[in-house]
Design a protein around this motif. Structure first.
Motif, PDB file in Angstrom:
ATOM      1  N   ASP A 250      -5.414  -5.943  -1.449  1.00  0.00           N
ATOM      2  CA  ASP A 250      -5.701  -4.824  -2.784  1.00  0.00           C
ATOM      3  C   ASP A 250      -5.590  -3.425  -1.894  1.00  0.00           C
ATOM      4  OD1 ASP A 250      -4.508  -4.479  -5.095  1.00  0.00           O
ATOM      5  OD2 ASP A 250      -6.861  -4.070  -5.283  1.00  0.00           O
ATOM      6  N   LEU A 251      -6.607  -3.031  -1.502  1.00  0.00           N
ATOM      7  CA  LEU A 251      -6.842  -1.302  -0.749  1.00  0.00           C
ATOM      8  C   LEU A 251      -5.775  -0.968   0.203  1.00  0.00           C
ATOM      9  CD1 LEU A 251     -10.162  -1.539  -1.026  1.00  0.00           C
ATOM     10  CD2 LEU A 251      -9.118  -0.879  -2.623  1.00  0.00           C
ATOM     11  N   SER A 252      -5.527  -2.045   0.884  1.00  0.00           N
ATOM     12  CA  SER A 252      -4.595  -1.727   2.356  1.00  0.00           C
ATOM     13  C   SER A 252      -3.260  -1.160   1.668  1.00  0.00           C
ATOM     14  CB  SER A 252      -4.327  -2.876   2.816  1.00  0.00           C
ATOM     15  OG  SER A 252      -2.738  -2.396   3.431  1.00  0.00           O
ATOM     16  N   LYS A 253      -2.576  -2.287   0.367  1.00  0.00           N
ATOM     17  CA  LYS A 253      -1.126  -1.945  -0.641  1.00  0.00           C
ATOM     18  C   LYS A 253      -1.364  -0.231  -1.183  1.00  0.00           C
ATOM     19  CE  LYS A 253      -0.051  -6.669  -1.193  1.00  0.00           C
ATOM     20  NZ  LYS A 253      -0.091  -8.204  -2.139  1.00  0.00           N
ATOM     21  N   GLN A 254      -2.602  -0.288  -1.549  1.00  0.00           N
ATOM     22  CA  GLN A 254      -2.767   1.017  -2.811  1.00  0.00           C
ATOM     23  C   GLN A 254      -3.195   2.257  -1.554  1.00  0.00           C
ATOM     24  OE1 GLN A 254      -6.219   1.516  -4.812  1.00  0.00           O
ATOM     25  NE2 GLN A 254      -6.154  -0.618  -5.778  1.00  0.00           N
ATOM     26  N   ARG A 255      -3.173   2.149  -0.075  1.00  0.00           N
ATOM     27  CA  ARG A 255      -2.841   3.226   0.502  1.00  0.00           C
ATOM     28  C   ARG A 255      -1.525   3.345   1.140  1.00  0.00           C
ATOM     29  NH1 ARG A 255      -8.008   1.705   2.659  1.00  0.00           N
ATOM     30  NH2 ARG A 255      -7.618  -0.438   3.753  1.00  0.00           N
ATOM     31  N   GLN A 256      -0.819   1.592   0.854  1.00  0.00           N
ATOM     32  CA  GLN A 256       0.734   2.251   1.482  1.00  0.00           C
ATOM     33  C   GLN A 256       0.692   3.524   0.419  1.00  0.00           C
ATOM     34  OE1 GLN A 256       1.697   0.498   4.670  1.00  0.00           O
ATOM     35  NE2 GLN A 256       3.714   0.857   4.298  1.00  0.00           N
ATOM     36  N   VAL A 257       0.965   2.980  -0.833  1.00  0.00           N
ATOM     37  CA  VAL A 257       2.053   3.429  -1.568  1.00  0.00           C
ATOM     38  C   VAL A 257       1.700   4.979  -1.348  1.00  0.00           C
ATOM     39  CG1 VAL A 257       1.470   3.531  -3.813  1.00  0.00           C
ATOM     40  CG2 VAL A 257       1.701   1.205  -3.926  1.00  0.00           C
TER      41      VAL A 257
END
Length: 161
Positions: A106-113
């Motif tokens: 989830d944190l990785s997806k937030q960084r991706q955005v």
């Protein structure tokens, strides 16, 4: 004489253990021994970011037409406040292994955005630059000859002697 040696050896051992124990009890120190809290570190990082951006702005010698694109770009890439982005260590330690991995994803997806938004802003700004300005920008941003990432000496290539 043998008793004296043993007594001295035991004394030094006790002193060494006491020193090690005392060292473990000292608060964690920042660079050069200064105790640093998260707010101080965040303020210092923001100050360094502002200085780097001001230097880049001066080097680019932007025209009046490019200033609005620069302002939009700066607004998009400004670092967010550090609080709240990292989960509480105690809470993470109590999670099951699958829950911890799901949290990391989830944190990785937030960084991706965030990175995608940064790319959009960067592309819009970069398209406004002249060829000479693009060369300066490339040279002075992360991974360039003068702006490598702090954790990767020499830019993308990793640690270089």
């Amino acid at each position: 004489m043998n008793v004296l040696r043993k007594s001295i050896l035991i004394g030094f051992t006790v002193l060494g253990m006491a020193a090690a124990q005392a060292q473990d009890m000292t608060p964690p120190a920042g660079r050069h021994g200064a105790v640093v809290n998260r707010e101080q570190m965040q303020a210092k990082m923001e100050e360094m970011f502002a200085k780097r951006q001001a230097k880049l702005h001066d080097l680019l010698k932007l025209t009046a037409q490019q200033e609005s694109a620069w302002a939009s770009y700066q607004a998009a890439i400004k670092p967010a406040a550090a609080g709240g982005t990292l989960p509480d260590r105690d809470a993470v330690a109590k999670m099951s292994a699958p829950d911890r991995l799901a949290k990391m994803i989830d944190l990785s997806k937030q960084r991706q955005v965030k990175m995608e938004a940064h790319l959009t802003a960067l592309t819009a700004f970069y398209s406004q630059l002249t060829a000479e300005q693009k060369a300066i920008f490339d040279d002075h941003t992360r991974g360039g000859a003068h702006g490598g990432h702090p954790g990767h000496r020499g830019g993308w290539g990793g640690h270089q002697g």
